[in-house]
Design a protein around this motif. Structure first.
Motif, PDB file in Angstrom:
ATOM      1  N   PRO A  58      38.126   3.398  -2.729  1.00 28.61           N
ATOM      2  CA  PRO A  58      36.959   2.511  -2.736  1.00 28.61           C
ATOM      3  C   PRO A  58      35.781   3.177  -3.447  1.00 28.61           C
ATOM      4  O   PRO A  58      35.581   4.394  -3.350  1.00 28.61           O
ATOM      5  CB  PRO A  58      36.669   2.300  -1.247  1.00 28.61           C
ATOM      6  CG  PRO A  58      37.317   3.465  -0.556  1.00 28.61           C
ATOM      7  CD  PRO A  58      38.516   3.817  -1.373  1.00 28.61           C
ATOM      8  N   ALA A  59      35.028   2.388  -4.165  1.00 28.95           N
ATOM      9  CA  ALA A  59      33.891   2.919  -4.920  1.00 28.95           C
ATOM     10  C   ALA A  59      32.823   3.435  -3.962  1.00 28.95           C
ATOM     11  O   ALA A  59      32.424   2.741  -3.024  1.00 28.95           O
ATOM     12  CB  ALA A  59      33.316   1.846  -5.830  1.00 28.95           C
ATOM     13  N   ALA A  60      32.376   4.663  -4.205  1.00 26.82           N
ATOM     14  CA  ALA A  60      31.340   5.260  -3.368  1.00 26.82           C
ATOM     15  C   ALA A  60      29.963   4.893  -3.911  1.00 26.82           C
ATOM     16  O   ALA A  60      29.801   4.703  -5.124  1.00 26.82           O
ATOM     17  CB  ALA A  60      31.491   6.777  -3.345  1.00 26.82           C
ATOM     18  N   PRO A  61      28.958   4.775  -3.041  1.00 26.38           N
ATOM     19  CA  PRO A  61      27.591   4.526  -3.517  1.00 26.38           C
ATOM     20  C   PRO A  61      27.151   5.613  -4.483  1.00 26.38           C
ATOM     21  O   PRO A  61      27.540   6.779  -4.342  1.00 26.38           O
ATOM     22  CB  PRO A  61      26.755   4.549  -2.230  1.00 26.38           C
ATOM     23  CG  PRO A  61      27.731   4.256  -1.135  1.00 26.38           C
ATOM     24  CD  PRO A  61      29.037   4.834  -1.577  1.00 26.38           C
ATOM     25  N   VAL A  68      27.135  14.657  -3.716  1.00 26.71           N
ATOM     26  CA  VAL A  68      28.338  15.484  -3.772  1.00 26.71           C
ATOM     27  C   VAL A  68      28.324  16.373  -5.015  1.00 26.71           C
ATOM     28  O   VAL A  68      28.645  17.566  -4.944  1.00 26.71           O
ATOM     29  CB  VAL A  68      29.598  14.599  -3.751  1.00 26.71           C
ATOM     30  CG1 VAL A  68      30.847  15.438  -4.022  1.00 26.71           C
ATOM     31  CG2 VAL A  68      29.734  13.902  -2.409  1.00 26.71           C
ATOM     32  N   ALA A  69      27.932  15.812  -6.156  1.00 25.12           N
ATOM     33  CA  ALA A  69      27.895  16.595  -7.396  1.00 25.12           C
ATOM     34  C   ALA A  69      26.880  17.733  -7.304  1.00 25.12           C
ATOM     35  O   ALA A  69      27.163  18.877  -7.697  1.00 25.12           O
ATOM     36  CB  ALA A  69      27.576  15.690  -8.576  1.00 25.12           C
ATOM     37  N   VAL A 105      26.772  11.687   4.160  1.00 27.92           N
ATOM     38  CA  VAL A 105      27.982  11.561   3.347  1.00 27.92           C
ATOM     39  C   VAL A 105      29.213  11.782   4.214  1.00 27.92           C
ATOM     40  O   VAL A 105      30.228  11.095   4.089  1.00 27.92           O
ATOM     41  CB  VAL A 105      27.942  12.569   2.175  1.00 27.92           C
ATOM     42  CG1 VAL A 105      29.284  12.581   1.440  1.00 27.92           C
ATOM     43  CG2 VAL A 105      26.821  12.215   1.211  1.00 27.92           C
ATOM     44  N   LEU A 106      29.128  12.758   5.121  1.00 24.07           N
ATOM     45  CA  LEU A 106      30.203  13.020   6.067  1.00 24.07           C
ATOM     46  C   LEU A 106      29.774  12.479   7.425  1.00 24.07           C
ATOM     47  O   LEU A 106      28.877  13.014   8.069  1.00 24.07           O
ATOM     48  CB  LEU A 106      30.485  14.525   6.167  1.00 24.07           C
ATOM     49  CG  LEU A 106      31.665  14.955   7.042  1.00 24.07           C
ATOM     50  CD1 LEU A 106      32.974  14.418   6.485  1.00 24.07           C
ATOM     51  CD2 LEU A 106      31.729  16.469   7.161  1.00 24.07           C
ATOM     52  N   SER A 107      30.407  11.397   7.857  1.00 24.15           N
ATOM     53  CA  SER A 107      30.038  10.763   9.112  1.00 24.15           C
ATOM     54  C   SER A 107      30.730  11.444  10.285  1.00 24.15           C
ATOM     55  O   SER A 107      31.639  12.260  10.115  1.00 24.15           O
ATOM     56  CB  SER A 107      30.418   9.283   9.082  1.00 24.15           C
ATOM     57  OG  SER A 107      31.832   9.141   8.992  1.00 24.15           O
ATOM     58  N   VAL A 108      30.300  11.074  11.476  1.00 24.59           N
ATOM     59  CA  VAL A 108      30.919  11.620  12.684  1.00 24.59           C
ATOM     60  C   VAL A 108      32.391  11.211  12.755  1.00 24.59           C
ATOM     61  O   VAL A 108      33.260  12.017  13.112  1.00 24.59           O
ATOM     62  CB  VAL A 108      30.159  11.139  13.936  1.00 24.59           C
ATOM     63  CG1 VAL A 108      30.876  11.598  15.195  1.00 24.59           C
ATOM     64  CG2 VAL A 108      28.729  11.641  13.915  1.00 24.59           C
ATOM     65  N   ASP A 109      32.678   9.961  12.390  1.00 25.67           N
ATOM     66  CA  ASP A 109      34.066   9.494  12.426  1.00 25.67           C
ATOM     67  C   ASP A 109      34.929  10.260  11.427  1.00 25.67           C
ATOM     68  O   ASP A 109      36.087  10.589  11.714  1.00 25.67           O
ATOM     69  CB  ASP A 109      34.121   7.999  12.126  1.00 25.67           C
ATOM     70  CG  ASP A 109      33.524   7.165  13.251  1.00 25.67           C
ATOM     71  OD1 ASP A 109      33.492   7.666  14.395  1.00 25.67           O
ATOM     72  OD2 ASP A 109      33.085   6.026  12.986  1.00 25.67           O
TER      73      ASP A 109
END
Length: 221
Positions: A58-61, A68-69, A105-109
């Motif tokens: 899926p396309a990331a925002p 991330v870059a 960017v990194l969620s709890v889930d």
């Protein structure tokens, strides 16, 4: 790197290891590209024949891509300039964890869905290697063996072959952390073979990274 620092009194920074590992990585990449060009027909038909297509991610925002870059660049930059600022490699490794969680960017889930069993496998390999050193077991198999009498190049070659074999049937992290103490102990047992042990340890680390035949070799598989 930790075992080299403890057993062989040899410090290897990230930049130094990057300089050691980059040439063989480029050679292997060139060989792989050559094989793919020669064996896989060009065009969509050739790619379809080579194997099933991977599902599209899926396309990331856009802001996530930028974060991330930038995080990748800053982390890599801090590792390469370790000699300038003196931050240890493990401390720098915390930077992406902090930035990814702080920005969302990194969620709890996502954190909960990590493959913790794989992480325990890696940590188990590290513990196993350390226990070999602490208990003296690493020195026992090589004491009085012919390994210490081999020429440094032959010793490194034999250690590399062993790393390839073992890391293809077990975790390459565990294989490296078992073999590195052994080759360092064998090197220490030889006449003036401290350098031979260090060279063989580097060969083990590089050759273990080529273990790609079976899924057990490395978590990315």
């Amino acid at each position: 790197a930790a075992l080299l620092a403890e057993q062989a009194d040899t410090e290897i920074s990230f930049a130094a290891w990057f300089g050691i590992g980059l040439p063989p990585a480029l050679i292997l990449a060139a060989a792989l590209i050559t094989v793919l060009v020669l064996r896989v027909p060009r065009g969509a038909a050739g790619l379809a024949a080579a194997g099933p297509a991977l599902p599209e991610a899926p396309a990331a925002p856009r802001w996530e891509v930028i974060v991330v870059a930038m995080t990748l660049a800053s982390t890599f930059g801090l590792w390469l300039t370790q000699d300038l600022h003196g931050l240890p490699t493990p401390v720098v490794a915390v930077v992406p964890v902090v930035l990814f969680t702080a920005t969302g960017v990194l969620s709890v889930d996502a954190f909960r869905s990590l493959s913790w069993d794989v992480l325990f496998l890696l940590a188990g390999g590290l513990v196993l290697g350390q226990m070999l050193v602490d208990t003296g077991l690493a020195a026992w198999p090589v004491s009085g063996s012919a390994a210490a009498t081999l020429a440094p190049l032959a010793f490194a070659f034999a250690a590399g072959v062993a790393a390839v074999v073992f890391s293809n049937v077990m975790s390459n992290t565990a294989a490296a952390n078992v073999l590195v103490p052994l080759v360092l102990s064998a090197g220490a047992a030889g006449a003036g073979a401290a350098e031979a042990g260090t060279t063989a340890a580097l060969a083990v680390a590089l050759c273990a990274s080529t273990a790609m035949a079976l899924p057990v070799a490395t978590p990315p598989n």
